[in-house]
Write an enzyme that holds these catalytic residues in place. Structure first.
Site, PDB file in Angstrom:
ATOM      1  N   ASP A 183       0.797  -1.002   0.040  1.00 26.97           N
ATOM      2  CA  ASP A 183       0.337   0.179  -0.071  1.00 26.97           C
ATOM      3  C   ASP A 183       0.921   1.404   0.177  1.00 26.97           C
ATOM      4  O   ASP A 183       1.721   1.274   1.253  1.00 26.97           O
ATOM      5  CB  ASP A 183      -1.235   0.232   1.206  1.00 26.97           C
ATOM      6  N   LYS A 208      -6.778  10.429  -1.757  1.00 34.34           N
ATOM      7  CA  LYS A 208      -5.741  10.596  -0.790  1.00 34.34           C
ATOM      8  C   LYS A 208      -4.679  11.674  -1.996  1.00 34.34           C
ATOM      9  O   LYS A 208      -5.375  12.545  -2.493  1.00 34.34           O
ATOM     10  CB  LYS A 208      -4.915   9.924   0.147  1.00 34.34           C
TER      11      LYS A 208
END
Length: 394
Positions: A183, A208
């Site tokens: 990730d 994000k």
């Protein structure tokens, strides 16, 4: 400054973000900006024959442009987008079957922890959580039925760094069948490219930094292996957690400024972290760009700097944290990260509240641990905001 000495940036990043897979010649109109194709279905010249698109879930021209661009930014061959970061993670679970084993980092996003503990467990997929800063622990935790290894580096919210090259080598020594997933949400491909260090799949919450404007929910994966990509393309279509064309357009637009934004996030956050480290009410600052970070030297070997997300611990408890966060005026008290606006949150009762309390205690996710996402405001205004919040709380 502490930011010096990191890995040299990959050349051409901004150029790829602006131009890759979106040449105006692709469209009859020669539009410079990728058009938004909203159609859910596409005309076929004959039954069972199509010209590249047949149904919106299976493929969309706007989505394809974004997926190709994302793959190029990570140095990968195949990109896939999903309706959310957790949608991407859930689809990756489709690569597994009952009886398989996941080895996960212990300090991961709370939603990932919850998905593995509750949803995967209900599918008879076991998960072991290990400290990936200790390669020997990873080696010991791998089982005969381990099929997926999941890690974040830096971790959320403790900003621990895992040695990607070493971990990848250890895992592949146990068998090429084990899929390594990293990730990379905190850093984006601008600051770290896990595929270069042995990862099989890179996963993102595009919500994000990649989108960076706090107005889109989306996830993505990038892969090099053709066979694995074929499996995931099937699952993307079969499970159906795909994003809308408009959201794909929004993220593709945002990628055009990603390099510029990450540079400012990186610079501002380091200045604030260095300021916090000297503050009398702060007991610890967790930022990989600081020499005080336990894996600072490792970070410099595999990262091109750090983003705007980091955490710190103060000398108070829950009461002081609540007062501090409620007193902020420029920082916004909210979950998420990576937007142009600065955010602050208390992981113990917000983003990581779903993590079992014993695990939170073991990880040090206490009521005095505050996570910041430094945005694009003037750095001095952010420091003054933190100072007045400290004054109001202690």
């Amino acid at each position: 400054m502490a930011e010096q000495g990191f890995l040299k940036q990959k050349p051409g990043f901004a150029t790829i973000a602006i131009h890759h897979a979106q040449e105006p010649e692709k469209w009859n109109s020669a539009a410079v900006v990728t058009p938004i194709v909203t159609s859910t279905t596409f005309k076929q010249p004959a039954p069972g024959e199509h010209t590249g698109f047949e149904y919106g879930r299976s493929g969309n021209p706007t989505r394809n442009v974004l997926e190709e661009c994302l793959a190029a930014l990570d140095g990968g061959r195949h990109g896939f987008t999903f309706s959310s970061g957790l949608g991407a993670t859930t689809t990756l679970l489709g690569l597994l079957k009952a009886g398989d084993h996941i080895l996960s980092g212990d300090d991961v996003y709370g939603g990932t922890n919850r998905l593995f503990r509750n949803v995967a467990a209900a599918m008879n997929i076991e998960t072991t959580f290990a400290d990936f800063t200790k390669p020997e622990e990873v080696d010991k935790a791998i089982k005969e039925n381990t099929k997926l290894v999941w890690l974040e580096t830096p971790t959320n919210p403790n900003l621990k760094i895992a040695d990607l090259a070493t971990i990848s080598k250890i895992i592949k020594n146990h068998g090429q069948h084990i899929i390594i997933v990293v990730d990379n949400t905190f850093l984006t491909p601008y600051l770290q490219r896990p595929l270069d260090f042995g990862a099989d799949i890179v996963v993102y919450s595009l919500t994000k930094y990649m989108n960076g404007h706090s107005d889109v929910i989306m996830g993505a994966t990038v892969i090099n292996d053709d066979e694995l990509a074929t499996r995931l393309r099937f699952l993307q279509n079969a499970m159906g957690a795909v994003p809308s064309p408009f959201d794909c357009y929004m993220v593709n637009r945002s990628l055009k400024t990603l390099a510029l934004r990450m540079e400012q996030h990186k610079k501002s956050a380091l200045v604030i972290a260095e300021w916090l480290e000297k503050h009398p009410k702060v007991t610890k600052v967790l930022h990989p760009g600081l020499k005080s970070h336990p894996q600072h030297e490792l970070a410099k070997k595999q990262m091109s700097g750090h983003s705007g997300v980091f955490s710190f611990k103060h000398s108070g408890g829950l009461q002081e944290s609540r007062k501090f966060l409620s007193s902020l005026k420029v920082f916004t008290l909210a979950e998420s990260l990576g937007g142009y606006e600065s955010l602050a949150e208390l992981p113990s009762v917000m983003t990581h509240a779903s993590v079992p309390e014993p695990q939170r205690v073991e990880l040090g996710i206490t009521d005095s641990l505050i996570r910041l996402s430094v945005g694009l405001e003037d750095t001095e205004d952010l420091i003054q905001d933190l100072e007045q919040a400290f004054s109001a709380s202690f």
